[in-house]
Motif scaffolding. Structure first.
Motif, mmCIF file in Angstrom:
data_model
loop_
_atom_site.group_PDB
_atom_site.id
_atom_site.type_symbol
_atom_site.label_atom_id
_atom_site.label_comp_id
_atom_site.label_asym_id
_atom_site.label_seq_id
_atom_site.Cartn_x
_atom_site.Cartn_y
_atom_site.Cartn_z
ATOM 1 N N ASP A 1 -13.015 -2.026 -2.107
ATOM 2 C CA ASP A 1 -14.017 -2.825 -1.392
ATOM 3 C C ASP A 1 -14.634 -2.043 -0.242
ATOM 4 O OD1 ASP A 1 -13.742 -5.007 -3.036
ATOM 5 O OD2 ASP A 1 -12.380 -6.092 -1.700
ATOM 6 N N THR A 2 -13.950 -1.009 0.238
ATOM 7 C CA THR A 2 -14.473 -0.210 1.350
ATOM 8 C C THR A 2 -15.244 1.017 0.876
ATOM 9 O OG1 THR A 2 -12.497 1.213 1.570
ATOM 10 C CG2 THR A 2 -12.461 -0.913 2.721
ATOM 11 N N MET A 3 -15.317 1.246 -0.427
ATOM 12 C CA MET A 3 -16.045 2.402 -0.950
ATOM 13 C C MET A 3 -17.539 2.214 -0.690
ATOM 14 S SD MET A 3 -15.799 4.130 -4.766
ATOM 15 C CE MET A 3 -14.385 5.188 -4.456
ATOM 16 N N GLU B 1 0.828 -1.209 0.000
ATOM 17 C CA GLU B 1 0.000 0.000 0.000
ATOM 18 C C GLU B 1 0.864 1.262 0.000
ATOM 19 O OE1 GLU B 1 -3.210 0.070 2.775
ATOM 20 O OE2 GLU B 1 -3.986 -1.872 2.144
ATOM 21 N N LEU B 2 1.974 1.239 0.716
ATOM 22 C CA LEU B 2 2.896 2.369 0.684
ATOM 23 C C LEU B 2 3.356 2.646 -0.742
ATOM 24 C CD1 LEU B 2 4.937 4.387 2.165
ATOM 25 C CD2 LEU B 2 6.563 2.492 1.993
ATOM 26 N N GLU C 1 -0.244 -6.885 -7.944
ATOM 27 C CA GLU C 1 -0.302 -5.573 -8.590
ATOM 28 C C GLU C 1 -1.583 -4.805 -8.271
ATOM 29 O OE1 GLU C 1 2.003 -3.841 -10.281
ATOM 30 O OE2 GLU C 1 3.359 -5.427 -9.668
ATOM 31 N N GLN C 2 -2.720 -5.502 -8.188
ATOM 32 C CA GLN C 2 -3.989 -4.817 -7.962
ATOM 33 C C GLN C 2 -4.530 -5.053 -6.563
ATOM 34 O OE1 GLN C 2 -5.244 -2.738 -10.259
ATOM 35 N NE2 GLN C 2 -3.492 -3.218 -11.563
ATOM 36 N N ALA C 3 -3.766 -5.730 -5.701
ATOM 37 C CA ALA C 3 -4.300 -6.111 -4.397
ATOM 38 C C ALA C 3 -4.632 -4.898 -3.538
ATOM 39 C CB ALA C 3 -3.310 -7.025 -3.675
ATOM 40 N N ALA C 4 -3.729 -3.938 -3.474
ATOM 41 C CA ALA C 4 -3.962 -2.763 -2.634
ATOM 42 C C ALA C 4 -5.192 -1.994 -3.100
ATOM 43 C CB ALA C 4 -2.732 -1.854 -2.650
#
Length: 650
Positions: A446-448, A159-160, A437-440
């Motif tokens: 998902d929290t939107m 995520e960083l 690559e798309q995990a973050a």
């Protein structure tokens, strides 16, 4: 743990103990300097609280609670939290107008409550170890408990290197979490429960499109002015103000100066490198307002020498050197005798001031008409401050503005930034390279909120910015941590939730009129702020990055911390990739580096420092909490550590 936090509260300390809970506090005394000692309880001592921050509407809440029969022993905002909890339980947090990290222990129900303010202005971390939970404002306090692991979390690193910082509840450390802004966690015998009392929301697309521009500007002016006055006046110690040279801090400083009954003290950050310096605009504003002004001129050497301390305070790696000058500025503020400053932070998120919002608008325009002759002109208008505009490299401009333009994608505005930042990941050590690559991005989306699909694209972009860069980086790494490094509290009128609620209702076309960012703010305060600042093209806060570390004499710590041995030992980066990057930087002395290379360098430097300080050579800070100590011991033993049962010692 309290000793690790003494920089956050040098004016005093206290602790509370019973058979189940230990609460500690280090105090920065701002409201009710004499009576606001913590931890604090109500008159029956059933509810105890330790609290960092401010509840700005505490006067109004105290009057309401008194009318409901509550009795107060102090004039502090802390005591209002206790009685508000007794009256409204978890409903109290939605009533607070402020910024806070709160730990509350309810002896009646045996519940521990951790609450964080709506935007995440103040940090609050925790770790669960079996049936124990430890919590603190900063991770270094948690690490004083040897049961808390000290290792980097792969998801946090991911995520960083996507968002610039981990998004709550994620952190950079395994097993350490942070309370999500706008929520509280409740720990009881049944486990842990999350209560969300607030989240940023926007109207459905097309709603209120008929709103009057002039009327909205007036409403915005009233809301921002009231939020600024509240943050300036609710203090028992002097309050200063930052002046950056841009419109946001100019608005808050001008509002303060227009109503203050005493001299207003302002503080500015300048740079020895003229490319980054905003001194003339700062000078113009403080002369216009007649403030007592102090400024700090920062050189590349200052940045290089200050980076280790900034990493220690931030407790994370970062991709820009921008936090260091902010830390040095707060040092000046404190040296001048100030504990509190009002800043313009948050205006760009709330009122759509960033290039990322305008870029998304241009990309959507280009996608609708790729062959339009206006395409190049639109791109040129985005970056009047940039020496190396994307238009000078057509292939890059085509790639940046011509890809990731699916308007159905809720993250369409941020994909280019995330893709650019992810360009650092190939440098990771082979053991840390993953197919994520798309995990973050997936975890974040998902929290939107479910209703976000009905928002206009700008609103979705604002939500993403608030959940990532604002909370994790600007308010923490570059904000609270650099202020509190020198025991200074920042206050942010644009992050008053009433200001946000009002601004969220404004149509997108009024926030960005054509390509004029924050148009409503400029219109609202055009009489208080000089035309040269109102009409000035947006220039983000920028700091010399790579060039600060590769002059005639690189800082001594670099020799050790980025040596092949140290890089291999940390296991974060591919040593050969780091070696090649450092050689490239030395060759050009850090000048003319591309954006990705600059971020790579800062990621390497800060993560290597982080590894040395918090993992390889960790030393718990000396256990000497500051100032006079207030102790409350409610344990069942007749005598514990020399303190009699049920006694209160100061």
């Amino acid at each position: 743990m309290m000793g690790a936090l003494r920089h956050r509260g040098p004016d005093g300390s206290g602790w509370y103990l019973d058979d189940e809970v230990a609460l500690g506090h280090t105090r920065l005394s701002i409201i009710d300097v004499r009576g606001g000692t913590q931890p604090m309880a109500g008159e029956d001592e059933h509810v105890w609280v330790t609290f960092n921050g401010e509840i700005f509407n505490y006067v109004e809440l105290r009057d309401e609670l008194r009318a409901r029969g509550h009795r107060f022993r102090t004039a502090s905002d802390t005591e209002v939290i206790v009685h508000a909890w007794e009256e409204w339980d978890t409903g109290c947090f939605a009533r607070f107008n402020g910024q806070w990290a709160i730990a509350l222990w309810d002896r009646r129900t045996r519940r521990l409550v951790l609450s964080r303010d709506r935007f995440g202005i103040h940090p609050l971390h925790y770790a669960q170890i079996g049936r124990r939970v430890v919590f603190a404002s900063e991770v270094k306090a948690l690490f004083c408990d040897p049961a808390v692991p000290r290792e980097l979390d792969p998801d946090g690193v991911d995520e960083l290197l996507t968002f610039w910082s981990p998004a709550a509840p994620q952190t950079l450390f395994t097993g350490v979490r942070q309370v999500v802004p706008g929520t509280c966690l409740i720990f009881d015998e049944a486990g842990v429960h999350t209560h969300e009392y607030w989240h940023p929301t926007f109207p459905d697309r097309g709603a209120e499109e008929s709103q009057d521009l002039r009327e909205n500007a007036e409403r915005l002016r009233d809301a921002v002015a009231e939020a600024t006055r509240l943050r300036f006046r609710r203090s028992d110690v002097p309050v200063g103000a930052y002046l950056s040279g841009g419109i946001d801090s100019a608005v808050t400083a001008a509002t303060i100066a227009a109503t203050a009954e005493t001299d207003v003290h302002t503080f500015s950050l300048r740079f020895a490198d003229a490319e980054f310096d905003e001194g003339p605009h700062q000078q113009l504003m403080h002369e216009r307002l007649g403030t007592t002004h102090r400024e700090l001129v920062v050189s590349g050497r200052d940045i290089a020498d200050g980076l280790p301390q900034a990493v220690w305070q931030a407790e994370t790696a970062f991709l820009r050197s921008a936090p260091v000058p902010m830390m040095l500025l707060s040092q000046l503020v404190r040296a001048e005798g100030y504990k509190v400053v009002v800043t313009g932070e948050g205006a760009d998120e709330v009122l759509a001031g960033y290039d990322i919002f305008r870029e998304a608008k241009v990309r959507a325009f280009i996608a609708r008409d790729p062959d339009s002759p206006m395409r190049r002109r639109a791109i040129e208008l985005l970056y009047p401050w940039m020496r190396r505009s994307p238009t000078q490299v057509p292939a890059f401009a085509q790639s940046f503005f011509g890809s990731d333009v699916d308007e159905a994608d809720p993250a369409v505005s941020h994909r280019p930034r995330w893709r650019s930042t992810a360009g650092i990941k190939p440098m990771l050590h082979p053991s840390r390279r993953t197919e994520r690559e798309q995990a973050a991005a997936s975890r974040l989306l998902d929290t939107m909120p479910a209703g976000a699909s009905r928002w206009d694209p700008l609103s979705r972009a604002q939500w993403l910015e608030m959940r990532t860069l604002l909370s994790g980086y600007l308010l923490s790494t570059q904000g609270d941590r650099m202020l509190m490094a020198n025991s200074v509290e920042g206050r942010f009128p644009f992050l008053d939730h009433h200001v946000f609620a009002l601004a969220a209702q404004f149509p997108a076309r009024q926030k960005i009129l054509g390509l004029d960012e924050k148009h409503l703010l400029k219109r609202a305060f055009s009489d208080l702020v000089p035309r040269e600042i109102v009409q000035r093209p947006k220039q983000p806060y920028r700091v010399p990055d790579a060039s600060s570390f590769f002059g005639d004499r690189p800082p001594e710590w670099m020799t050790e911390d980025v040596s092949p041995r140290a890089v291999e030992d940390a296991g974060i980066w591919n040593p050969r990739a780091v070696e090649l990057l450092i050689e490239k930087c030395r060759r050009v002395q850090g000048h003319g580096m591309g954006n990705t290379d600059s971020m790579r360098l800062m990621a390497v430097l800060t993560s290597q420092l982080l590894h040395r300080m918090f993992i390889r050579e960790w030393r718990a800070p000396a256990p000497d909490p500051p100032g006079p100590v207030t102790c409350f011991d409610r344990r069942s033993a007749e005598r514990t550590a020399g303190i009699e049962k049920g006694t209160h010692h100061e």
